[in-house]
Write an enzyme that holds these catalytic residues in place. Structure first.
Site, mmCIF file in Angstrom:
data_model
loop_
_atom_site.group_PDB
_atom_site.id
_atom_site.type_symbol
_atom_site.label_atom_id
_atom_site.label_comp_id
_atom_site.label_asym_id
_atom_site.label_seq_id
_atom_site.Cartn_x
_atom_site.Cartn_y
_atom_site.Cartn_z
ATOM 1 C CG HIS A 123 -49.027 -18.999 -54.827
ATOM 2 N ND1 HIS A 123 -49.219 -18.552 -56.110
ATOM 3 C CD2 HIS A 123 -48.691 -20.273 -54.808
ATOM 4 C CE1 HIS A 123 -49.104 -19.832 -57.085
ATOM 5 N NE2 HIS A 123 -48.868 -20.557 -56.304
ATOM 6 C CB CYS B 146 -45.848 -20.687 -58.636
ATOM 7 S SG CYS B 146 -46.523 -22.383 -58.488
ATOM 8 C CD GLU C 180 -50.111 -15.213 -55.113
ATOM 9 O OE1 GLU C 180 -50.515 -16.442 -55.711
ATOM 10 O OE2 GLU C 180 -48.818 -15.193 -54.982
#
Length: 284
Positions: free
Chosen positions: A257, A160, A259
């Site tokens: 993202h 990001c 994650e």
């Protein structure tokens, strides 16, 4: 033989065999530990006021899923008979003089995204509107860390705003506010599709030219790409979604993202970062 003597000898024998047993465990653990290699991974952190503190002290904060995504995707990687264990560390943007120490200590760094914008003066522009929320302390620290760390050729994953900052400090620029400057763009706060360049490391990692669902949350984007990077993915509105360094062994930036591990492709990205660390460390 006297009862007390017999009892004493039994106690001695018990202690003796207990000592042997514990010695065997210790030897076994030593052998096992010889096959385990700990990898130190750094995660940059958000610097912001503690809303729960009436004294308005500041905190360093990191979402848990940055760490758990690495643990889920990476722990247990094997190479040359070694098991690699990934140990997470949160990096506070306290002292720019610590950059060299961090560079030497970490085997890989993830520059995470958070709610901060990069001062547009770094790419020779003025603030476009009041949506631009600048965090000079964090940006100055992470800029120095990226510059120093990319010299080492150790793996870097920039997520990001981490990707945006990597582009800026290498000579690129940003769209400061997507809704205002690119009104035709899709909504970049939620889920969307990403198209991947076939001639890229990311394609080799994922094996697909399209991811149907990634999670993104950003109002800025890369405008002019740094000459140090290649564009390797875009969303359907043309916004740059991933970049990779032209000469660095593993320096990948993604605008979304991974994650959150929304799809198996997110997990593949996290694992590829860890695998790159293992490959780098085992070759030294």
């Amino acid at each position: 033989m006297d009862y007390m003597v017999i009892k004493f000898l039994k106690n001695i024998r018990s202690i003796f065999f207990t000592a042997i047993f514990l010695s065997c465990i210790t030897i076994g653990e030593t052998i096992a530990n010889d096959n385990v290699v700990n990898i130190n991974i750094g995660f940059t952190s958000e610097h912001k006021p503690n809303r729960d503190d009436v004294k308005a002290t500041w905190v360093y904060e990191l979402r848990e899923n940055y760490i758990t995504s690495v643990q889920k995707s990476c722990n247990g990687i094997l190479k040359n008979g070694k098991v690699y264990n990934f140990v997470p560390f949160v990096i506070p943007s306290i002292n720019e003089h610590d950059v060299l120490s961090y560079t030497n200590f970490f085997d890989g760094i993830i520059f995470v995204g958070n709610f901060f914008d990069i001062n547009p003066s770094l790419y020779k522009e003025k603030v476009f509107n009041d949506t631009v929320q600048i965090d000079d302390k964090r940006v100055n620290f992470e800029s120095k860390l990226i510059k120093k760390y990319q010299e080492t050729n150790k793996p870097i994953l920039a997520i990001c705003s981490g990707m945006q900052l990597s582009n800026v400090i290498n000579g690129g620029s940003l769209v400061q506010d997507i809704p205002a400057q690119m009104p035709q763009a899709i909504k970049h706060k939620g889920f969307h599709v990403v198209n991947i360049e076939k001639d890229s490391r990311l394609y080799k990692i994922l094996g697909v030219e399209k991811i149907d669902k990634v999670k993104s949350y950003h109002h800025q984007a890369i405008k002019e790409i740094s000459s140090s990077f290649n564009i390797i993915a875009r969303s359907e509105d043309g916004i740059i979604e991933a970049i990779e360094h032209k000469t660095h062994p593993y320096f990948i930036g993604v605008q979304w993202h991974p994650e959150f591990l929304i799809t198996k492709y997110d997990e593949k990205i996290m694992r590829s970062f860890c695998q790159a660390i293992v490959d780098s460390k085992s070759s030294n």
